[in-house]
Design a protein around this motif. Sequence first.
Motif, PDB file in Angstrom:
ATOM      1  N   ASP A 239       0.801  -1.220   0.000  1.00  0.00           N
ATOM      2  CA  ASP A 239       0.000   0.000   0.000  1.00  0.00           C
ATOM      3  C   ASP A 239       0.833   1.270   0.000  1.00  0.00           C
ATOM      4  OD1 ASP A 239       0.995  -0.080   2.575  1.00  0.00           O
ATOM      5  OD2 ASP A 239      -0.951   0.084   3.572  1.00  0.00           O
ATOM      6  N   GLY A 240       2.175   1.128  -0.007  1.00  0.00           N
ATOM      7  CA  GLY A 240       3.041   2.290   0.021  1.00  0.00           C
ATOM      8  C   GLY A 240       3.333   2.789   1.416  1.00  0.00           C
ATOM      9  N   HIS A 241       2.734   2.184   2.427  1.00  0.00           N
ATOM     10  CA  HIS A 241       2.914   2.621   3.803  1.00  0.00           C
ATOM     11  C   HIS A 241       3.525   1.532   4.690  1.00  0.00           C
ATOM     12  CE1 HIS A 241       0.571   6.022   2.535  1.00  0.00           C
ATOM     13  NE2 HIS A 241      -0.475   5.259   2.285  1.00  0.00           N
ATOM     14  N   HIS A 242       3.165   0.295   4.445  1.00  0.00           N
ATOM     15  CA  HIS A 242       3.652  -0.790   5.288  1.00  0.00           C
ATOM     16  C   HIS A 242       5.060  -1.248   4.934  1.00  0.00           C
ATOM     17  CE1 HIS A 242      -0.472  -1.002   6.725  1.00  0.00           C
ATOM     18  NE2 HIS A 242      -0.051  -1.816   7.684  1.00  0.00           N
ATOM     19  N   SER A 314      -0.025   0.035  -6.858  1.00  0.00           N
ATOM     20  CA  SER A 314       1.160   0.432  -6.100  1.00  0.00           C
ATOM     21  C   SER A 314       2.302  -0.556  -6.284  1.00  0.00           C
ATOM     22  CB  SER A 314       0.822   0.544  -4.605  1.00  0.00           C
ATOM     23  OG  SER A 314      -0.075   1.597  -4.368  1.00  0.00           O
ATOM     24  N   ALA A 315       1.969  -1.833  -6.381  1.00  0.00           N
ATOM     25  CA  ALA A 315       3.007  -2.863  -6.509  1.00  0.00           C
ATOM     26  C   ALA A 315       3.818  -2.706  -7.784  1.00  0.00           C
ATOM     27  CB  ALA A 315       2.380  -4.247  -6.452  1.00  0.00           C
ATOM     28  N   VAL A 316       3.205  -2.199  -8.833  1.00  0.00           N
ATOM     29  CA  VAL A 316       3.944  -1.998 -10.077  1.00  0.00           C
ATOM     30  C   VAL A 316       5.135  -1.079  -9.834  1.00  0.00           C
ATOM     31  CG1 VAL A 316       3.827  -1.090 -12.426  1.00  0.00           C
ATOM     32  CG2 VAL A 316       1.904  -2.405 -11.504  1.00  0.00           C
ATOM     33  N   ALA A 317       4.895   0.013  -9.116  1.00  0.00           N
ATOM     34  CA  ALA A 317       5.969   0.966  -8.853  1.00  0.00           C
ATOM     35  C   ALA A 317       6.861   0.519  -7.697  1.00  0.00           C
ATOM     36  CB  ALA A 317       5.371   2.335  -8.545  1.00  0.00           C
ATOM     37  N   LEU A 318       6.247   0.053  -6.601  1.00  0.00           N
ATOM     38  CA  LEU A 318       7.019  -0.253  -5.403  1.00  0.00           C
ATOM     39  C   LEU A 318       7.870  -1.511  -5.556  1.00  0.00           C
ATOM     40  CD1 LEU A 318       4.303   0.441  -2.681  1.00  0.00           C
ATOM     41  CD2 LEU A 318       6.214   1.929  -3.313  1.00  0.00           C
ATOM     42  N   ALA A 319       7.296  -2.552  -6.164  1.00  0.00           N
ATOM     43  CA  ALA A 319       8.012  -3.822  -6.311  1.00  0.00           C
ATOM     44  C   ALA A 319       8.723  -3.939  -7.643  1.00  0.00           C
ATOM     45  CB  ALA A 319       7.047  -4.993  -6.137  1.00  0.00           C
ATOM     46  N   ARG A 320       8.541  -2.918  -8.510  1.00  0.00           N
ATOM     47  CA  ARG A 320       9.210  -2.874  -9.809  1.00  0.00           C
ATOM     48  C   ARG A 320       8.907  -4.123 -10.635  1.00  0.00           C
ATOM     49  NH1 ARG A 320      14.071  -0.876  -6.034  1.00  0.00           N
ATOM     50  NH2 ARG A 320      13.287   1.216  -5.737  1.00  0.00           N
ATOM     51  N   VAL A 321       7.608  -4.418 -10.721  1.00  0.00           N
ATOM     52  CA  VAL A 321       7.126  -5.524 -11.545  1.00  0.00           C
ATOM     53  C   VAL A 321       6.190  -4.966 -12.599  1.00  0.00           C
ATOM     54  CG1 VAL A 321       7.336  -7.202  -9.673  1.00  0.00           C
ATOM     55  CG2 VAL A 321       5.161  -5.992  -9.998  1.00  0.00           C
ATOM     56  N   ALA A 326       1.860  -7.991 -11.227  1.00  0.00           N
ATOM     57  CA  ALA A 326       1.124  -7.426 -10.092  1.00  0.00           C
ATOM     58  C   ALA A 326      -0.288  -7.992 -10.025  1.00  0.00           C
ATOM     59  CB  ALA A 326       1.087  -5.904 -10.197  1.00  0.00           C
ATOM     60  N   VAL A 327      -0.939  -8.130 -11.177  1.00  0.00           N
ATOM     61  CA  VAL A 327      -2.279  -8.712 -11.207  1.00  0.00           C
ATOM     62  C   VAL A 327      -2.235 -10.174 -10.781  1.00  0.00           C
ATOM     63  CG1 VAL A 327      -4.167  -9.405 -12.737  1.00  0.00           C
ATOM     64  CG2 VAL A 327      -3.241  -7.084 -12.869  1.00  0.00           C
ATOM     65  N   ARG A 328      -1.255 -10.930 -11.252  1.00  0.00           N
ATOM     66  CA  ARG A 328      -1.140 -12.339 -10.857  1.00  0.00           C
ATOM     67  C   ARG A 328      -0.965 -12.478  -9.350  1.00  0.00           C
ATOM     68  NH1 ARG A 328      -0.322 -16.714 -13.258  1.00  0.00           N
ATOM     69  NH2 ARG A 328       1.398 -17.416 -11.945  1.00  0.00           N
ATOM     70  N   MET A 329      -0.222 -11.535  -8.750  1.00  0.00           N
ATOM     71  CA  MET A 329      -0.014 -11.604  -7.303  1.00  0.00           C
ATOM     72  C   MET A 329      -1.282 -11.287  -6.522  1.00  0.00           C
ATOM     73  SD  MET A 329       3.862 -10.276  -6.491  1.00  0.00           S
ATOM     74  CE  MET A 329       3.749  -8.686  -7.295  1.00  0.00           C
ATOM     75  N   ALA A 330      -2.323 -10.829  -7.198  1.00  0.00           N
ATOM     76  CA  ALA A 330      -3.604 -10.564  -6.544  1.00  0.00           C
ATOM     77  C   ALA A 330      -4.733 -11.427  -7.105  1.00  0.00           C
ATOM     78  CB  ALA A 330      -3.972  -9.086  -6.699  1.00  0.00           C
ATOM     79  N   ASP A 361      -0.069   5.475 -12.473  1.00  0.00           N
ATOM     80  CA  ASP A 361      -1.320   5.555 -11.727  1.00  0.00           C
ATOM     81  C   ASP A 361      -1.155   4.882 -10.370  1.00  0.00           C
ATOM     82  OD1 ASP A 361      -2.474   6.818 -13.844  1.00  0.00           O
ATOM     83  OD2 ASP A 361      -3.750   5.149 -14.469  1.00  0.00           O
ATOM     84  N   SER A 362      -1.710   5.492  -9.326  1.00  0.00           N
ATOM     85  CA  SER A 362      -1.586   4.950  -7.976  1.00  0.00           C
ATOM     86  C   SER A 362      -2.702   3.981  -7.626  1.00  0.00           C
ATOM     87  CB  SER A 362      -1.576   6.092  -6.952  1.00  0.00           C
ATOM     88  OG  SER A 362      -2.794   6.823  -7.022  1.00  0.00           O
TER      89      SER A 362
END
Length: 377
Positions: A239-242, A314-321, A326-330, A361-362
């Motif tokens: 989430d960009g915070h945890h 958020s995962a696209v930017a934070l985890a650099r995937v 990112a969709v598969r991880m959800a 996009d966030s």
Amino acid sequence: MNYEGRDPATGRALTVRVEDGRVAEVAPASGPVDGWLAPGLVDLQVNGFGGYDVNGPDVTAETVIELGRALAAVGTTTFVPTVITAAEDEIVASLRAVAAAREADRATRDAIPFVHVEGPHLSPEDGARGVHPLEELRPPSVDEFRRWQEACDGLVGLVTLSPHYAEAPAYIQALGRAGILVALGHTAASPEQITAAVDAGAVMSTHLGNGAAAVLPRHPNHLWTQLSDDRLSAGFIADGHHLPADALTAMVRAKGVERSFLVSDSVALAGSAPGDYETAVGGTVHLSADGRLSYAGTPYLAGAARSLADDVASAVALARVGLGDAVRMATAIPGRFAGGRGVLRPGTPADLVCFDWAPGDSALSVRTVVRGGQVVG
């Protein structure tokens, strides 16, 4: 009914044909399409959302039903209600409410594969304990677990514990024999205790990197052991915070995308307007416009308040995937723990989401959500 959009993994235009609540066909689209098309999101850790909470004295079957509707509106079509540390009678009350909701409402029954009990067998140490009440922490007990199951017709399918308890290996083995998933979390356990738990049958890490002390030994520590053991899949709150970007990137790369999944870990205030709120635990909390929920006047988090769809972006930017990962991880990756959900194949339930997204996009901008073949909202 047909739904069209681009596949997040390949960018190719797809058409999904839905009949009788199931996917009948997945085929290339005949022409250009707008937006993206993905399976409905799968969230293995939901405490609440949109004002609805599966914990506390006021939870009812209607609470759980409305929670499922609120989640579906933002793209989460499968969710696992997460009951946290409390006195046994309070845990049982929440379990009974979920069971009653599934009995009363078919859409809720389809959306909830099982219940996650996070605790009460967690570390008592500050930091590792998180917001779980110290006075209700206790060692794992197979007898207590059986009482949980009796209360909800065997609906508990995932339990998170800290493996520092002497009873942990035997408890994990007993749950594994019953087909129950066991996760490690909220722990300050030694590497040896982590490994013993995995040897006993633990299969995942709950929100890895959180529910941990702020300061750890450089090495060894329980994070390295969980990251390096390929027998464990790991959930992450993106989430960009945890988790800061570097930490999330390193952790996902260590586990590999195929052993990484996203969870919202959302609380009841998720989806609410920014502002100050009074809570039963912790008093006044502040929800910022970017989804950070903290104790008012402090830098300390008071829970997670973004939807899983937000976390995918958020995962696209934070985890650099890429968006596809990112969709598969959800979807498909957590879906493996929920009976193979989170995929679009002929014969599977017609759970899907159409959305807009562009680099930077966030959040995902959800256009249409289909749950069990029915458009939500």
